[in-house]
Design a protein around this motif. Structure first.
Motif, PDB file in Angstrom:
ATOM      1  N   ARG A 201       9.020  -0.482  -5.286  1.00  0.00           N
ATOM      2  CA  ARG A 201       9.913  -0.232  -4.155  1.00  0.00           C
ATOM      3  C   ARG A 201      10.619  -1.492  -3.677  1.00  0.00           C
ATOM      4  NH1 ARG A 201      10.814   5.245  -3.559  1.00  0.00           N
ATOM      5  NH2 ARG A 201       8.869   6.384  -3.902  1.00  0.00           N
ATOM      6  N   GLY A 202      10.391  -2.593  -4.371  1.00  0.00           N
ATOM      7  CA  GLY A 202      11.046  -3.836  -4.003  1.00  0.00           C
ATOM      8  C   GLY A 202      10.348  -4.619  -2.912  1.00  0.00           C
ATOM      9  N   GLY A 203       9.106  -4.250  -2.578  1.00  0.00           N
ATOM     10  CA  GLY A 203       8.377  -4.944  -1.518  1.00  0.00           C
ATOM     11  C   GLY A 203       7.397  -5.967  -2.056  1.00  0.00           C
ATOM     12  N   LEU A 204       6.496  -6.419  -1.178  1.00  0.00           N
ATOM     13  CA  LEU A 204       5.490  -7.406  -1.549  1.00  0.00           C
ATOM     14  C   LEU A 204       4.205  -6.714  -1.985  1.00  0.00           C
ATOM     15  CD1 LEU A 204       5.981  -9.997   1.336  1.00  0.00           C
ATOM     16  CD2 LEU A 204       6.839 -10.140  -1.003  1.00  0.00           C
ATOM     17  N   TRP A 205       3.477  -7.393  -2.847  1.00  0.00           N
ATOM     18  CA  TRP A 205       2.225  -6.840  -3.364  1.00  0.00           C
ATOM     19  C   TRP A 205       1.090  -7.030  -2.371  1.00  0.00           C
ATOM     20  CZ3 TRP A 205       1.656  -3.915  -7.628  1.00  0.00           C
ATOM     21  CH2 TRP A 205       2.710  -3.904  -8.554  1.00  0.00           C
ATOM     22  N   THR A 206       0.182  -6.050  -2.343  1.00  0.00           N
ATOM     23  CA  THR A 206      -1.070  -6.150  -1.600  1.00  0.00           C
ATOM     24  C   THR A 206      -2.208  -5.850  -2.568  1.00  0.00           C
ATOM     25  OG1 THR A 206      -1.111  -3.791  -0.994  1.00  0.00           O
ATOM     26  CG2 THR A 206       0.075  -5.299   0.488  1.00  0.00           C
ATOM     27  N   ALA A 207      -3.419  -6.170  -2.153  1.00  0.00           N
ATOM     28  CA  ALA A 207      -4.578  -5.911  -3.001  1.00  0.00           C
ATOM     29  C   ALA A 207      -4.685  -4.421  -3.332  1.00  0.00           C
ATOM     30  CB  ALA A 207      -5.854  -6.391  -2.311  1.00  0.00           C
ATOM     31  N   LYS A 208      -4.372  -3.570  -2.374  1.00  0.00           N
ATOM     32  CA  LYS A 208      -4.469  -2.127  -2.580  1.00  0.00           C
ATOM     33  C   LYS A 208      -3.486  -1.658  -3.647  1.00  0.00           C
ATOM     34  CE  LYS A 208      -4.706   2.205   0.017  1.00  0.00           C
ATOM     35  NZ  LYS A 208      -4.650   2.799   1.376  1.00  0.00           N
ATOM     36  N   GLN A 209      -2.259  -2.222  -3.630  1.00  0.00           N
ATOM     37  CA  GLN A 209      -1.269  -1.835  -4.627  1.00  0.00           C
ATOM     38  C   GLN A 209      -1.687  -2.270  -6.027  1.00  0.00           C
ATOM     39  OE1 GLN A 209       1.898  -3.688  -2.211  1.00  0.00           O
ATOM     40  NE2 GLN A 209       3.101  -1.870  -2.672  1.00  0.00           N
ATOM     41  N   VAL A 210      -2.264  -3.465  -6.133  1.00  0.00           N
ATOM     42  CA  VAL A 210      -2.756  -3.939  -7.428  1.00  0.00           C
ATOM     43  C   VAL A 210      -3.832  -3.002  -7.943  1.00  0.00           C
ATOM     44  CG1 VAL A 210      -3.976  -5.808  -8.625  1.00  0.00           C
ATOM     45  CG2 VAL A 210      -2.170  -6.346  -6.974  1.00  0.00           C
ATOM     46  N   SER A 211      -4.716  -2.581  -7.041  1.00  0.00           N
ATOM     47  CA  SER A 211      -5.798  -1.666  -7.417  1.00  0.00           C
ATOM     48  C   SER A 211      -5.227  -0.358  -7.951  1.00  0.00           C
ATOM     49  CB  SER A 211      -6.695  -1.393  -6.213  1.00  0.00           C
ATOM     50  OG  SER A 211      -7.690  -0.439  -6.523  1.00  0.00           O
ATOM     51  N   ARG A 212      -4.153   0.133  -7.343  1.00  0.00           N
ATOM     52  CA  ARG A 212      -3.554   1.385  -7.781  1.00  0.00           C
ATOM     53  C   ARG A 212      -2.965   1.252  -9.177  1.00  0.00           C
ATOM     54  NH1 ARG A 212      -0.418   2.863  -2.125  1.00  0.00           N
ATOM     55  NH2 ARG A 212      -2.197   3.756  -1.014  1.00  0.00           N
ATOM     56  N   VAL A 213      -2.351   0.099  -9.474  1.00  0.00           N
ATOM     57  CA  VAL A 213      -1.796  -0.128 -10.803  1.00  0.00           C
ATOM     58  C   VAL A 213      -2.905  -0.121 -11.840  1.00  0.00           C
ATOM     59  CG1 VAL A 213      -0.639  -1.807 -12.288  1.00  0.00           C
ATOM     60  CG2 VAL A 213       0.223  -1.395  -9.987  1.00  0.00           C
ATOM     61  N   ILE A 214      -4.010  -0.772 -11.513  1.00  0.00           N
ATOM     62  CA  ILE A 214      -5.136  -0.830 -12.446  1.00  0.00           C
ATOM     63  C   ILE A 214      -5.711   0.559 -12.695  1.00  0.00           C
ATOM     64  CG2 ILE A 214      -7.493  -1.714 -12.762  1.00  0.00           C
ATOM     65  CD1 ILE A 214      -6.620  -4.184 -11.147  1.00  0.00           C
ATOM     66  N   GLU A 215      -5.827   1.348 -11.629  1.00  0.00           N
ATOM     67  CA  GLU A 215      -6.346   2.713 -11.755  1.00  0.00           C
ATOM     68  C   GLU A 215      -5.408   3.578 -12.594  1.00  0.00           C
ATOM     69  OE1 GLU A 215      -6.896   4.096  -7.813  1.00  0.00           O
ATOM     70  OE2 GLU A 215      -8.633   2.817  -7.406  1.00  0.00           O
ATOM     71  N   ARG A 216      -4.114   3.411 -12.380  1.00  0.00           N
ATOM     72  CA  ARG A 216      -3.126   4.202 -13.130  1.00  0.00           C
ATOM     73  C   ARG A 216      -3.173   3.851 -14.621  1.00  0.00           C
ATOM     74  NH1 ARG A 216       1.268   7.245 -12.288  1.00  0.00           N
ATOM     75  NH2 ARG A 216       1.138   6.991 -10.034  1.00  0.00           N
ATOM     76  N   SER A 217      -3.290   2.577 -14.919  1.00  0.00           N
ATOM     77  CA  SER A 217      -3.306   2.165 -16.329  1.00  0.00           C
ATOM     78  C   SER A 217      -4.565   2.635 -17.050  1.00  0.00           C
ATOM     79  CB  SER A 217      -3.201   0.644 -16.429  1.00  0.00           C
ATOM     80  OG  SER A 217      -4.348   0.031 -15.881  1.00  0.00           O
ATOM     81  N   ALA A 218      -5.656   2.824 -16.259  1.00  0.00           N
ATOM     82  CA  ALA A 218      -6.908   3.275 -16.848  1.00  0.00           C
ATOM     83  C   ALA A 218      -6.835   4.749 -17.226  1.00  0.00           C
ATOM     84  CB  ALA A 218      -8.060   3.035 -15.896  1.00  0.00           C
TER      85      ALA A 218
END
Length: 218
Positions: A201-218
């Protein structure tokens, strides 16, 4: 010196809407600080949630309020609905003697005016919700086929999910080595921000967003 704790909030549906996205909030806050704030000032904390405005149990908001109560700083937000969509929650905060609230888009509003605005905004949202329900009921009574709308929505959602999966796979090329190096989610989010890599969305990363990317890739 005037001290501020800056709080922003976006939800998944809000990020794409004009006036509600993170960039728009940061713009309004910057305008307030440049044109309306007492000088000099300092920002002692910045917090951001990606949550619905109907959910008042937000971790970053809790941290922001704790810092406000501890330091006596003002909580600075872009718009009142970024704090909450519930007038009862906003009223409770305004009654808290340890919480000073400042709304960038209404730089001269006092507590009474903010309370009235929150009540009117909640009333408007209730009316819009009822109007939508009435429109759907009338369409159904006229025999309008609504399934086509649902089919189009489903196709659009599938396309969005596929795009998100592709983006997650690319991001994991950066995130995976950092994970293997023992970096925490917060450290990974800072690395992505420092490298100028925006979220979808063009915003800044947070720990929660990183976690979501990892979960999605899994």
């Amino acid at each position: 010196m005037r001290s501020y704790v800056v709080y922003t909030r976006v939800s998944t549906e809000d990020q794409g809407k004009s006036g509600l996205g993170l960039e728009a909030q940061q713009r309004d806050i910057s305008i307030y600080l440049d044109k309306f704030s007492e000088m000099p000032y300092r920002i002692i904390g910045t917090f951001q949630d990606i949550e619905s405005g109907g959910n008042n149990d937000r971790p970053e908001l809790a941290k922001a309020l704790a810092l406000v109560r501890k330091t006596g700083a003002e909580l600075l937000i872009a718009k009142l609905d970024r704090l909450s969509r519930k007038v009862s929650f906003i009223a409770g905060l305004m009654d808290d003697p340890k919480v000073k609230l400042r709304v960038a888009s209404m730089p001269f509003a006092d507590k009474f005016q903010l309370h009235i605005y929150a009540a009117l905004a909640e009333q408007e949202r209730t009316f819009i919700s009822e109007r939508t329900k009435a429109a759907l009921k009338m369409a159904k009574e006229r025999g309008k086929v609504l399934g086509g709308m649902r089919d189009a929505t489903m196709k659009r959602n599938v396309a969005i999910q596929e795009k998100a999966n592709r983006e997650a796979a690319k991001l994991m090329e950066i995130i995976s080595p950092l994970q293997q190096a023992g970096k925490t989610l917060s450290e990974i989010s800072r690395t992505l921000n420092n490298q100028g890599i925006p979220t979808s969305r063009g915003g800044l990363w947070t720990a929660k967003q990183v976690s979501r990317v990892i979960e999605r890739s899994a």
